[in-house]
Design a protein around this motif. Structure first.
Motif, PDB file in Angstrom:
ATOM      1  N   GLY A 134      -6.343 -17.625 -20.535  1.00 18.14           N
ATOM      2  CA  GLY A 134      -7.543 -16.829 -20.739  1.00 18.14           C
ATOM      3  C   GLY A 134      -8.507 -16.858 -19.569  1.00 18.14           C
ATOM      4  O   GLY A 134      -9.535 -16.176 -19.599  1.00 18.14           O
ATOM      5  N   ALA A 135      -8.179 -17.629 -18.515  1.00 21.09           N
ATOM      6  CA  ALA A 135      -9.059 -17.690 -17.344  1.00 21.09           C
ATOM      7  C   ALA A 135      -8.828 -16.471 -16.461  1.00 21.09           C
ATOM      8  O   ALA A 135      -7.695 -16.073 -16.206  1.00 21.09           O
ATOM      9  N   TRP A 136      -9.938 -15.912 -15.963  1.00 24.33           N
ATOM     10  CA  TRP A 136      -9.890 -14.660 -15.201  1.00 24.33           C
ATOM     11  C   TRP A 136     -10.941 -14.700 -14.091  1.00 24.33           C
ATOM     12  O   TRP A 136     -11.912 -13.954 -14.106  1.00 24.33           O
ATOM     13  N   PRO A 137     -10.772 -15.574 -13.071  1.00 25.35           N
ATOM     14  CA  PRO A 137     -11.724 -15.598 -11.959  1.00 25.35           C
ATOM     15  C   PRO A 137     -11.593 -14.333 -11.121  1.00 25.35           C
ATOM     16  O   PRO A 137     -10.482 -13.814 -10.931  1.00 25.35           O
ATOM     17  N   ALA A 138     -12.720 -13.851 -10.616  1.00 26.62           N
ATOM     18  CA  ALA A 138     -12.709 -12.587  -9.875  1.00 26.62           C
ATOM     19  C   ALA A 138     -13.735 -12.605  -8.756  1.00 26.62           C
ATOM     20  O   ALA A 138     -14.795 -13.229  -8.864  1.00 26.62           O
ATOM     21  N   MET A 139     -13.397 -11.882  -7.682  1.00 23.78           N
ATOM     22  CA  MET A 139     -14.299 -11.602  -6.570  1.00 23.78           C
ATOM     23  C   MET A 139     -14.199 -10.100  -6.340  1.00 23.78           C
ATOM     24  O   MET A 139     -13.103  -9.598  -6.084  1.00 23.78           O
ATOM     25  N   TRP A 140     -15.324  -9.414  -6.412  1.00 27.91           N
ATOM     26  CA  TRP A 140     -15.230  -7.959  -6.385  1.00 27.91           C
ATOM     27  C   TRP A 140     -16.516  -7.329  -5.914  1.00 27.91           C
ATOM     28  O   TRP A 140     -17.476  -8.039  -5.577  1.00 27.91           O
ATOM     29  N   MET A 141     -16.549  -5.985  -5.877  1.00 27.19           N
ATOM     30  CA  MET A 141     -17.676  -5.262  -5.317  1.00 27.19           C
ATOM     31  C   MET A 141     -17.954  -3.994  -6.116  1.00 27.19           C
ATOM     32  O   MET A 141     -17.029  -3.318  -6.574  1.00 27.19           O
ATOM     33  N   LEU A 142     -19.244  -3.697  -6.270  1.00 27.55           N
ATOM     34  CA  LEU A 142     -19.697  -2.469  -6.926  1.00 27.55           C
ATOM     35  C   LEU A 142     -20.758  -1.801  -6.060  1.00 27.55           C
ATOM     36  O   LEU A 142     -21.413  -2.456  -5.238  1.00 27.55           O
ATOM     37  N   ALA A 143     -20.952  -0.507  -6.278  1.00 26.61           N
ATOM     38  CA  ALA A 143     -21.894   0.266  -5.473  1.00 26.61           C
ATOM     39  C   ALA A 143     -23.335  -0.137  -5.764  1.00 26.61           C
ATOM     40  O   ALA A 143     -23.732  -0.284  -6.925  1.00 26.61           O
ATOM     41  N   GLU A 144     -24.110  -0.295  -4.716  1.00 30.77           N
ATOM     42  CA  GLU A 144     -25.512  -0.691  -4.835  1.00 30.77           C
ATOM     43  C   GLU A 144     -26.416   0.466  -5.227  1.00 30.77           C
ATOM     44  O   GLU A 144     -27.338   0.293  -6.034  1.00 30.77           O
ATOM     45  N   LEU A 145     -26.197   1.650  -4.705  1.00 31.70           N
ATOM     46  CA  LEU A 145     -27.168   2.742  -4.832  1.00 31.70           C
ATOM     47  C   LEU A 145     -26.696   3.892  -5.731  1.00 31.70           C
ATOM     48  O   LEU A 145     -27.407   4.879  -5.892  1.00 31.70           O
ATOM     49  N   ASP A 146     -25.505   3.781  -6.329  1.00 30.53           N
ATOM     50  CA  ASP A 146     -25.010   4.790  -7.279  1.00 30.53           C
ATOM     51  C   ASP A 146     -25.087   6.208  -6.719  1.00 30.53           C
ATOM     52  O   ASP A 146     -25.678   7.104  -7.310  1.00 30.53           O
ATOM     53  N   LYS A 147     -24.424   6.403  -5.611  1.00 28.31           N
ATOM     54  CA  LYS A 147     -24.453   7.685  -4.921  1.00 28.31           C
ATOM     55  C   LYS A 147     -23.857   8.819  -5.747  1.00 28.31           C
ATOM     56  O   LYS A 147     -24.332   9.959  -5.692  1.00 28.31           O
ATOM     57  N   TYR A 148     -22.823   8.528  -6.537  1.00 31.34           N
ATOM     58  CA  TYR A 148     -22.082   9.586  -7.208  1.00 31.34           C
ATOM     59  C   TYR A 148     -22.265   9.624  -8.728  1.00 31.34           C
ATOM     60  O   TYR A 148     -21.667  10.466  -9.389  1.00 31.34           O
ATOM     61  N   GLY A 149     -23.051   8.720  -9.294  1.00 31.88           N
ATOM     62  CA  GLY A 149     -23.265   8.749 -10.739  1.00 31.88           C
ATOM     63  C   GLY A 149     -22.811   7.465 -11.407  1.00 31.88           C
ATOM     64  O   GLY A 149     -22.595   6.442 -10.761  1.00 31.88           O
ATOM     65  N   LYS A 150     -22.624   7.533 -12.711  1.00 28.43           N
ATOM     66  CA  LYS A 150     -22.280   6.348 -13.479  1.00 28.43           C
ATOM     67  C   LYS A 150     -20.832   5.924 -13.249  1.00 28.43           C
ATOM     68  O   LYS A 150     -19.991   6.708 -12.847  1.00 28.43           O
ATOM     69  N   TYR A 151     -20.582   4.645 -13.541  1.00 29.85           N
ATOM     70  CA  TYR A 151     -19.226   4.086 -13.406  1.00 29.85           C
ATOM     71  C   TYR A 151     -18.236   4.934 -14.211  1.00 29.85           C
ATOM     72  O   TYR A 151     -18.542   5.360 -15.308  1.00 29.85           O
TER      73      TYR A 151
END
Length: 275
Positions: A134-151
């Motif tokens: 059940g362990a799920w370590p992650a390193m990831w990235m998401l957009a800071e300024l939401d240029k194109y809209g919602k996820y």
């Protein structure tokens, strides 16, 4: 005098052309890579060695609980975090007090949202992963300024995800193109790489205007290219992204958590960003 003036202008132009990062006035914490930097040697622009006694809150924020699989067990409780021997420890633990919080287990994570984001460059994270069902370590990235809209319209870059006791990591991109339009093979949107999770490894990407190159211990493992002639949602990766590092537990992908195997820890030695 005129020769001096021309010389000064030339020097200013040279300095400008060598500038590693630009910072928008409205978002001074955002590092936009300078023009043509992708063809030059990387320079370190941001880092955290985790040598202090507490989390540097000018760079990171503890991630709060949410409603998605990845953050439904997130907690800002001190029990999910530690700073020891120049390292940050993110923990997945059994909840010690169900009277205050009914969730059976809690997880620790950090992000740089609102404090550091970058557009193009190289990120490296040296870490050792813990394993448990059940362990799920992650390193990831998401957009800071939401240029194109919602996820997921702004995209997601998964530098590393590890499941249970696997001997591989997953390195993936997600976007409206891959999720809503189902375009996961034009181009291939993810790959895997073999690891020994119980050892320190350096996980990273090199991100260019036309491709994202995933890496493990400095070696290229998978490349996601920008493709011409397809839906424009294929490449939302032309905007600043922030970093997330979290010790997740449970969910539809990783499976049920065996609480007898907790606590589980991800130990972060350092994070470095180059442009």
């Amino acid at each position: 005098m005129f020769k001096y003036f021309l010389s000064a202008i030339s020097c200013l132009a040279l300095i400008s052309s060598c500038k590693v990062s630009n910072h928008p006035k409205s978002y001074p914490y955002v590092y936009i890579q300078g023009d043509a930097r992708e063809s030059k040697k990387w320079k370190l622009v941001w880092q955290d060695q985790f040598n202090q006694t507490s989390l540097d809150t000018t760079k990171w924020t503890r991630i709060s609980v949410g409603t998605a699989d990845w953050n439904r067990h997130m907690s800002t409780d001190d029990a999910c975090f530690a700073m020891e021997d120049g390292k940050l420890i993110l923990k997945g633990i059994n909840n010690p007090d169900l009277t205050k919080d009914p969730r059976p287990f809690l997880t620790g994570g950090i992000w740089s949202k609102g404090k550091f984001a970058f557009q193009y460059g190289r990120v490296e994270i040296r870490a050792k992963l813990g394993s448990a069902q059940g362990a799920w370590p992650a390193m990831w990235m998401l957009a800071e300024l939401d240029k194109y809209g919602k996820y997921p319209k702004n995209g997601e870059i998964d530098i590393m995800e590890h499941l249970n006791f696997d001997s591989i990591i997953y390195q993936t991109t997600h976007s409206y193109y891959t999720l809503d339009l189902g375009q996961k093979t034009n181009p291939q949107h993810g790959g895997t790489a073999k690891i020994n999770a119980g050892e320190y490894n350096v996980y990273g990407i090199s991100w260019y205007p036309d491709r994202i190159v995933f890496q493990l211990n400095g070696k290229d493992t998978f490349t996601y290219p920008r493709v011409e002639g397809v839906d424009k949602s294929q490449w939302p990766y032309d905007q600043p992204f922030f970093l997330l590092i979290d010790q997740q537990l449970g969910g539809s992908w990783v499976g049920k958590v065996d609480q007898k195997q907790l606590p589980v820890e991800m130990i972060i030695d350092w994070v470095k960003v180059y442009q």
